[in-house]
Design an enzyme around this catalytic site. Structure first.
Site, PDB file in Angstrom:
ATOM      1  CG  ASP A   3      70.846  37.689  39.660  1.00 42.43           C
ATOM      2  OD1 ASP A   3      71.009  38.361  38.620  1.00 42.43           O
ATOM      3  OD2 ASP A   3      70.179  38.100  40.639  1.00 42.43           O
ATOM      4  CB  SER A  34      70.996  43.067  40.054  1.00 39.05           C
ATOM      5  OG  SER A  34      70.662  42.052  39.166  1.00 39.05           O
TER       6      SER A  34
END
Length: 444
Positions: free
Chosen positions: A242, A101
């Site tokens: 995301d 991430s």
């Protein structure tokens, strides 16, 4: 024994605590647990972000899946929400994403999506961990799984994004920073196909520069670019896309709380805000609580972590939730946070109303917030009577214009002290006092 799974999959430093050997064992176990009931040959989709270690970890993960008899579809470099979407769209038994991430390049991670593209509950993660320590016979001969490349994965995902956008973005000039990450192609292309004029920065991933002084964790470069290009807005994603933060035309940051406020009002206006409710975590700013109350929208809070937001959205049948960090879930269109989808919906609101981003964001005024991390030998100190009574006393004094929150870190020996107040000096003073109380509470 330390739990292998954290708040978002298994994460660590690549080739140190997260090795190809671990990836292979983990995925073989996952195939046994998540593939159960899918027949002898479950189909699994797997993607990764562009960091260099993703190549070896994806190869090891695919090998582990095939060793357990799964048919593996290699999607290549793709955002995390795209893997979640394609898990559902292809009817796969489950999906695997190799990404850390927003973490720096040396880190990496492995996360799983259950059938339908949803994150795993704790009990399933625990079952996978147990399966790693319970060897089982592996298939041989024709029972061994195969690995093949997925076709048109990025195009399928972009089509999904553009179809979800409620109106054209014609007339908007946008700067996007995909953090040299997984959405380097998909995000700018989706915005262009939706009608925007798009300029991309930090869009040349080389395996080493993901999240490096760019993206949602380093937003100053985007702020400068928006002003320099006289753009209407800027969009910042993280490495696996995301999360989404935004910048208005003057270079001011529009964070996840402000984005949620804008989207909540837009969805309520269109009749799509299920239950007239927004779900967020306890870390969202008091200003968001006040803005939603003023608009007649109910706000529910969960523990910190997008998985808890997702759980509450599913339980309540709600349509919007997220975190201050920009991890925002629109459950009518996605099963997890999707930064590009968030950007499209936010910019669609700008285009539809003719109001600039700064004006839309003005519905939300952040209360001054101070956060102090206190290192402690025992995180249960927050239950000490002197800590509890001091917190209660300050909450009483601050009243509706302030908020006090103490919570233990999920990964470090820390207690996080957060104070919000109408004035920043007050917030700083109260936070410092509470931090001192926490520090001294366990002193004999």
């Amino acid at each position: 024994m330390t739990r292998l799974f954290g708040t978002d999959g298994v994460r660590g430093r690549a080739n140190d605590d997260l090795t190809p050997e671990l990836a292979l064992r983990l995925n073989t176990a996952a195939a046994r647990v998540l593939g159960a009931g899918s027949g002898d040959r479950p189909t699994v989709v797997i993607g990764r972000d562009p960091r260099a270690s993703g190549e070896m970890l994806q190869a090891a993960s695919a090998a582990g899946l095939a060793a357990a008899g799964a048919e593996v579809v290699d999607l290549g470099v793709l955002p995390t929400p795209a893997v979640a979407h394609l898990t559902a769209a292809t009817g796969a038994a489950f999906g695997v994403m190799i990404s850390a991430s927003h973490n720096p390049m040396p880190d990496n991670g492995i996360k799983f999506f259950a059938a339908g593209g949803r994150k795993l509950p704790d009990e399933i993660e625990d079952a996978i961990e147990r399966a790693m320590d319970e060897p089982a016979p592996l298939p041989q001969g024709s029972g061994i799984g195969r690995i093949r490349s997925g076709e048109n994965a990025v195009e399928t995902y972009i089509d999904h994004l553009v179809a979800a956008c409620p109106n054209s973005l014609d007339g908007l000039r946008i700067v996007i920073d995909p953090a040299n990450g997984a959405a380097t192609h998909a995000a700018p292309e989706a915005l262009r196909r939706a009608g925007a004029e798009v300029m991309a920065i930090n869009a040349a991933p080389d395996g080493l520069n993901i999240n490096q002084d760019c993206g949602s964790t380093h937003i100053d470069g985007l702020r400068e670019a928006v002003v320099a290009h006289r753009a209407d807005a800027g969009i910042a994603l993280d490495g696996d896309a995301d999360r989404c933060l935004a910048v208005d035309a003057e270079g001011r940051i529009v964070d996840g709380d402000a984005i949620m406020a804008i989207l909540a009002l837009a969805l309520r206006e269109s009749g799509e805000l299920a239950g007239e409710t927004l779900v967020t975590t306890v870390m969202s700013n008091l200003g968001l609580h006040q803005a939603m109350a003023a608009a007649g929208i109910h706000l529910e809070t969960t523990k910190v972590g997008d998985r808890y937001v997702l759980e509450r959205l599913a339980e309540g049948g709600f349509s919007l939730g997220g975190e201050q960090s920009g991890h925002i879930v629109m459950s009518d269109h996605a099963t997890t946070g999707d930064g590009t989808l968030t950007a499209l919906m936010l910019l669609a609101r700008v285009a539809a109303t003719g109001r600039d981003l700064a004006e839309l964001a003005s519905v939300f005024t952040a209360a001054p917030q101070v956060l102090i991390n206190v290192r402690v030998p025992d995180k249960t100190v927050i239950e000490a009577e002197v800590v509890r009574s001091t917190v209660a006393e300050w909450q009483r004094k601050l009243g509706s214009e302030g908020r006090v929150l103490l919570r233990p870190s999920g990964t470090e020996p820390l207690v996080r002290v957060m104070v919000e107040a109408a004035e920043e000096p007050v917030a700083r003073s109260v936070a410092a006092e509470l931090a001192a109380v926490v520090e001294n509470a366990l002193v004999p």
